[in-house]
Scaffold this motif. Structure first.
Motif, PDB file in Angstrom:
ATOM      1  N   PRO A   1      40.101  42.482  46.406  1.00 43.20           N
ATOM      2  CA  PRO A   1      41.387  43.099  46.735  1.00 43.20           C
ATOM      3  C   PRO A   1      41.494  44.436  46.014  1.00 43.20           C
ATOM      4  CG  PRO A   1      41.671  40.924  45.679  1.00 43.20           C
ATOM      5  CD  PRO A   1      40.250  41.270  45.596  1.00 43.20           C
ATOM      6  N   MET A   2      41.918  45.518  46.741  1.00 42.34           N
ATOM      7  CA  MET A   2      42.041  46.824  46.082  1.00 42.34           C
ATOM      8  C   MET A   2      43.420  47.404  46.383  1.00 42.34           C
ATOM      9  SD  MET A   2      38.302  48.446  46.585  1.00 42.34           S
ATOM     10  CE  MET A   2      38.469  49.752  45.418  1.00 42.34           C
ATOM     11  N   ALA A   3      43.887  48.098  45.414  1.00 45.75           N
ATOM     12  CA  ALA A   3      45.218  48.680  45.591  1.00 45.75           C
ATOM     13  C   ALA A   3      45.214  49.606  46.799  1.00 45.75           C
ATOM     14  CB  ALA A   3      45.615  49.456  44.323  1.00 45.75           C
ATOM     15  N   GLY A   4      46.216  49.513  47.629  1.00 44.93           N
ATOM     16  CA  GLY A   4      46.342  50.377  48.786  1.00 44.93           C
ATOM     17  C   GLY A   4      45.454  49.989  49.947  1.00 44.93           C
ATOM     18  N   GLU A   5      44.821  48.886  49.881  1.00 49.54           N
ATOM     19  CA  GLU A   5      43.966  48.447  50.994  1.00 49.54           C
ATOM     20  C   GLU A   5      44.503  47.142  51.549  1.00 49.54           C
ATOM     21  OE1 GLU A   5      41.255  49.702  52.437  1.00 49.54           O
ATOM     22  OE2 GLU A   5      41.160  51.503  51.179  1.00 49.54           O
ATOM     23  N   VAL A   6      44.437  46.974  52.844  1.00 49.78           N
ATOM     24  CA  VAL A   6      44.800  45.688  53.447  1.00 49.78           C
ATOM     25  C   VAL A   6      43.520  44.863  53.536  1.00 49.78           C
ATOM     26  CG1 VAL A   6      45.832  44.527  55.428  1.00 49.78           C
ATOM     27  CG2 VAL A   6      46.562  46.836  54.784  1.00 49.78           C
TER      28      VAL A   6
ATOM     29  N   GLY B   1      43.218  20.087  43.214  1.00 50.27           N
ATOM     30  CA  GLY B   1      44.670  20.096  43.043  1.00 50.27           C
ATOM     31  C   GLY B   1      45.169  21.315  42.272  1.00 50.27           C
ATOM     32  N   LEU B   2      44.255  22.243  42.023  1.00 50.66           N
ATOM     33  CA  LEU B   2      44.659  23.461  41.335  1.00 50.66           C
ATOM     34  C   LEU B   2      45.247  24.408  42.394  1.00 50.66           C
ATOM     35  CD1 LEU B   2      44.171  24.239  38.322  1.00 50.66           C
ATOM     36  CD2 LEU B   2      42.321  25.684  39.168  1.00 50.66           C
ATOM     37  N   ASP B   3      46.375  24.964  42.094  1.00 54.53           N
ATOM     38  CA  ASP B   3      46.972  25.859  43.086  1.00 54.53           C
ATOM     39  C   ASP B   3      46.382  27.252  42.938  1.00 54.53           C
ATOM     40  OD1 ASP B   3      48.415  26.983  45.025  1.00 54.53           O
ATOM     41  OD2 ASP B   3      50.347  26.899  43.952  1.00 54.53           O
ATOM     42  N   LEU B   4      45.605  27.655  43.974  1.00 53.48           N
ATOM     43  CA  LEU B   4      44.895  28.920  43.860  1.00 53.48           C
ATOM     44  C   LEU B   4      45.620  30.052  44.589  1.00 53.48           C
ATOM     45  CD1 LEU B   4      41.322  27.555  44.543  1.00 53.48           C
ATOM     46  CD2 LEU B   4      42.285  28.187  42.321  1.00 53.48           C
ATOM     47  N   THR B   5      46.721  29.711  45.284  1.00 52.29           N
ATOM     48  CA  THR B   5      47.337  30.713  46.147  1.00 52.29           C
ATOM     49  C   THR B   5      47.825  31.921  45.371  1.00 52.29           C
ATOM     50  OG1 THR B   5      49.217  29.217  46.101  1.00 52.29           O
ATOM     51  CG2 THR B   5      47.985  29.352  48.164  1.00 52.29           C
ATOM     52  N   ASN B   6      48.189  31.699  44.106  1.00 51.87           N
ATOM     53  CA  ASN B   6      48.739  32.809  43.340  1.00 51.87           C
ATOM     54  C   ASN B   6      47.669  33.671  42.683  1.00 51.87           C
ATOM     55  OD1 ASN B   6      51.319  32.133  44.013  1.00 51.87           O
ATOM     56  ND2 ASN B   6      51.539  30.750  42.252  1.00 51.87           N
ATOM     57  N   LEU B   7      46.462  33.109  42.622  1.00 49.42           N
ATOM     58  CA  LEU B   7      45.371  33.909  42.050  1.00 49.42           C
ATOM     59  C   LEU B   7      44.924  34.920  43.089  1.00 49.42           C
ATOM     60  CD1 LEU B   7      43.151  31.203  40.333  1.00 49.42           C
ATOM     61  CD2 LEU B   7      44.394  33.056  39.219  1.00 49.42           C
ATOM     62  N   LYS B   8      44.595  36.110  42.625  1.00 49.80           N
ATOM     63  CA  LYS B   8      44.102  37.091  43.581  1.00 49.80           C
ATOM     64  C   LYS B   8      42.595  36.990  43.633  1.00 49.80           C
ATOM     65  CE  LYS B   8      47.310  40.693  44.748  1.00 49.80           C
ATOM     66  NZ  LYS B   8      47.088  40.621  46.183  1.00 49.80           N
ATOM     67  N   LEU B   9      42.145  36.072  44.487  1.00 48.82           N
ATOM     68  CA  LEU B   9      40.706  35.843  44.575  1.00 48.82           C
ATOM     69  C   LEU B   9      40.088  36.804  45.573  1.00 48.82           C
ATOM     70  CD1 LEU B   9      40.551  31.948  44.688  1.00 48.82           C
ATOM     71  CD2 LEU B   9      39.802  33.443  42.826  1.00 48.82           C
ATOM     72  N   PRO B  10      38.827  37.188  45.348  1.00 41.91           N
ATOM     73  CA  PRO B  10      38.146  37.980  46.375  1.00 41.91           C
ATOM     74  C   PRO B  10      37.936  37.109  47.612  1.00 41.91           C
ATOM     75  CG  PRO B  10      36.677  37.477  44.535  1.00 41.91           C
ATOM     76  CD  PRO B  10      38.019  36.922  44.179  1.00 41.91           C
TER      77      PRO B  10
ATOM     78  N   VAL C   1      32.531  49.707  53.394  1.00 49.05           N
ATOM     79  CA  VAL C   1      33.850  49.063  53.398  1.00 49.05           C
ATOM     80  C   VAL C   1      34.386  49.061  51.975  1.00 49.05           C
ATOM     81  CG1 VAL C   1      35.116  46.952  53.945  1.00 49.05           C
ATOM     82  CG2 VAL C   1      33.082  47.584  55.286  1.00 49.05           C
ATOM     83  N   PRO C   2      35.643  49.508  51.763  1.00 49.27           N
ATOM     84  CA  PRO C   2      36.169  49.567  50.397  1.00 49.27           C
ATOM     85  C   PRO C   2      36.228  48.185  49.756  1.00 49.27           C
ATOM     86  CG  PRO C   2      37.599  50.707  51.957  1.00 49.27           C
ATOM     87  CD  PRO C   2      36.581  50.032  52.770  1.00 49.27           C
ATOM     88  N   GLY C   3      35.720  48.084  48.527  1.00 47.04           N
ATOM     89  CA  GLY C   3      35.799  46.830  47.753  1.00 47.04           C
ATOM     90  C   GLY C   3      34.777  45.803  48.151  1.00 47.04           C
ATOM     91  N   ALA C   4      33.899  46.120  49.146  1.00 51.15           N
ATOM     92  CA  ALA C   4      32.938  45.110  49.617  1.00 51.15           C
ATOM     93  C   ALA C   4      31.597  45.289  48.929  1.00 51.15           C
ATOM     94  CB  ALA C   4      32.748  45.220  51.122  1.00 51.15           C
TER      95      ALA C   4
END
Ligand SMILES: Nc1ncnc2c1ncn2[C@@H]1O[C@H](COP(=O)(O)OP(=O)(O)OP(=O)(O)O)[C@@H](O)[C@H]1O
Ligand SMILES: [Mg+2]
Lengths: 312, 219
Positions: free
Chosen positions: A73-78, A118-127, A152-155
């Motif tokens: 994930p990069m700032a300013g990129e979708v 059972g670990l909630d990963l949704t809040n982690l910003k995973l690649p 590709v940015p961030g790839a």
């Protein structure tokens, strides 16, 4: 004063073809135990080598059929649009089959053995991970793929090459050490058998002399002793081999039933669930006659030398 | 025919036990070998069995010079000789039957080929009831009879016996001597080492007398 006279224990009645070399003697029992232990050690060594090698081949093959694109994930990129770009770029490279992004569930599944379920990963910003199947490995230019993806940015492209090389080195080391250990065990077996045989022969000197005087040839005497040593070698080898098979069976039962499933999954990942498989069992079944035969052959040579020495 | 030519024997660096022996033993003959204890009777029998090499001279057995003989040729001569050792030397873990059958077994004969003969011989020497007994439960006399049976079972051409009557009562010792005489009549050459004067008196047999390392013959 009364005295009880006890009859001497009656020895068992035997047929006229009892072995000329006594069946039970301390030396031969020691030798049997020794052969059993040596066979067990050899089999466990060979079995472990087979297990590790099989697991390594399994990983290597799994890993070699695909490469992974990691998109951070990069700032300013979708990130979703970058993923789609990466997928279509990757699929345009010759030799590549399908590419697809790993879902959140799949990522959790991958991490479960290490982080727990059972670990909630949704809040982690995973690649995001894109798995790229390689359809034709020969047609693929990894450099081209890498350069294409880098636009590709961030790839970045993970070919697992370094990891696989490490894996190969590790497996090679394990196999070579295993074979070295096996060779040392067999060498120790030979030496121990030589000593045990010489001990047995020396304590059977009277038998050898009497046999000579009543007209037995060296060949006859040697074959009588060899019969004993062959029996010892084969019996000891068989017991050791069966013990080793049971060891692996017990280990695989422990791994699959007793251990909690997460740690079992980890061990399973390392040792392929301790399943020896046919080739592992075959390797053990080869070791048994090898040790048995080695015992018989070694004692045969030792007996011959002993007889030559005393009749010269 | 057995021939000694200038045969001497000493053990290691020790003094000579036998000196310059020259004699012949005719086939089919019967000799007592006598002499005081330590005079070399057992030693002479060892030479005849080829279990010791002479320190000097040569020994001809059945027409063959035995000097330097080894391997199969030595074995072939050994198989023509039966021996009763002074200390019996039965194998402890084998039954009487198995001990007596051993000379035939080492020649590769199967159990079925000798079972009858061995049983018959054991009955003859009075061990019919002790065939399955191990040596350590046998009496001295029974061991001796088993040792004699083992020496004669293969009907050897030369029978050597070292004090074969040392442990048995006079009646049995006479029966054993009759057994030797019978075997001798059938053609076996017999040499019996003994210092039992009663036997020497009873049986009019030529004597080899050992003294001071030399042998003298008395008919
Ligand atoms: N293996 C041996 N090593 C050294 N010396 C020996 C050996 N055997 C016998 N002798 C010696 O040789 C001599 C003759 O011994 P041998 O046993 O032949 O006498 P023998 O006439 O059979 O006596 P016995 O009537 O007591 O049986 C003895 O002085 C003995 O100490
Ligand atoms: Mg003697």
């Amino acid at each position: 004063m009364t005295e009880t006279v006890q009859a001497p224990p009656q020895k068992e009645r035997r047929q006229g073809t009892a072995p000329i070399v006594p069946v039970t003697s301390v030396a031969s029992r020691t030798l049997m135990l020794l052969v059993t232990i040596m066979t067990f050690l050899s089999c466990v060594t060979v079995g472990s080598v087979v297990l590790i090698q099989k697991s390594a081949i399994g990983w290597s093959a799994d890993v070699g059929r695909e490469v992974t694109i990691e998109i951070r994930p990069m700032a300013g990129e979708v990130i979703e649009s970058n993923v789609r770009t990466a997928i279509s770029l990757a699929e345009s490279v010759p030799g590549i089959g399908r590419a697809r992004v790993l879902s959140q569930d799949e990522v959790e599944g991958l991490l479960a053995p290490w982080l727990g379920r059972g670990l909630d990963l949704t809040n982690l910003k995973l690649p995001q991970l894109v798995v790229v199947e390689i359809a034709e490995p020969q047609a693929l230019d990894v450099g081209l793929l890498s350069r294409t993806i880098a636009t590709v940015p961030g790839a970045s492209l993970e070919t697992h090459a370094a990891w696989r090389q490490q894996l190969n080195v590790m497996t090679g080391t394990v196999v070579v050490s295993g074979l070295l250990v096996l060779a040392l065990i067999l060498l120790a077996t030979i030496l121990a058998v030589v000593f045990a045989t010489r001990g047995t022969m020396a304590s059977s000197r009277e038998i050898v002399d009497v046999l000579h005087f009543i007209g037995a040839s060296n060949q006859f005497i040697a074959s009588e002793f060899q019969k004993r040593f062959l029996t010892i070698g084969v019996t000891g080898g068989a017991i050791g081999g069966v013990a080793a098979l049971m060891f692996f069976l017990a280990a695989s039962l422990v791994v699959s039933t007793v251990l909690p499933s997460e740690s079992s999954a980890q061990l399973g990942a390392l040792f392929g669930r301790f399943a020896l498989g046919l080739d592992g069992i075959a390797a053990i079944l080869i070791i048994v006659p090898v040790v048995g035969g080695l015992t018989a052959l070694t004692s045969r040579l030792t007996v011959r030398r002993f007889l030559e020495q005393i009749s010269s | 025919m057995i021939q000694f030519e200038g045969v001497g024997l000493s053990y290691g660096d020790g003094p000579p036990v036998l000196k310059n022996l020259s004699f012949r033993i005719a086939p089919g003959s019967f000799h007592f070998l006598t002499g005081p204890s330590g005079s070399g009777k057992t030693s002479l029998l060892r030479l005849l069995l080829l279990s010791r090499r002479p320190s000097a001279g040569r020994i001809v057995m059945f027409g063959d010079d035995t000097t330097g003989l080894s391997g199969d040729r030595l074995l072939a001569i050994r198989r023509r000789i039966g021996i009763v050792f002074q200390e019996f030397r039965l194998l402890d873990h084998l039954t009487t039957f198995e001990n007596v059958a051993l000379p035939l077994r080492v020649q590769g004969l199967p159990d079925s080929a000798y079972r009858e003969n061995v049983t018959e011989l054991l009955e003859w020497v009075g061990l019919g009831q002790r065939m399955e007994a191990l040596p350590d439960v046998l009496s001295g006399g029974e061991k001796q009879r088993a040792a004699i049976a083992r020496a004669v079972i293969s009907k050897s051409e030369l029978l050597l016996a070292d004090e074969p009557t040392g442990n048995v009562d006079p009646e049995l010792s006479e029966r054993l001597m009759h057994l030797f005489a019978e075997l001798n009549k059938m053609g076996t050459t017999v040499v019996v080492a003994t210092h039992e004067t009663s036997l020497l008196k009873k049986f009019a047999v030529p004597r080899m007398v050992l003294k001071d390392g030399e042998v003298r013959f008395h008919d």
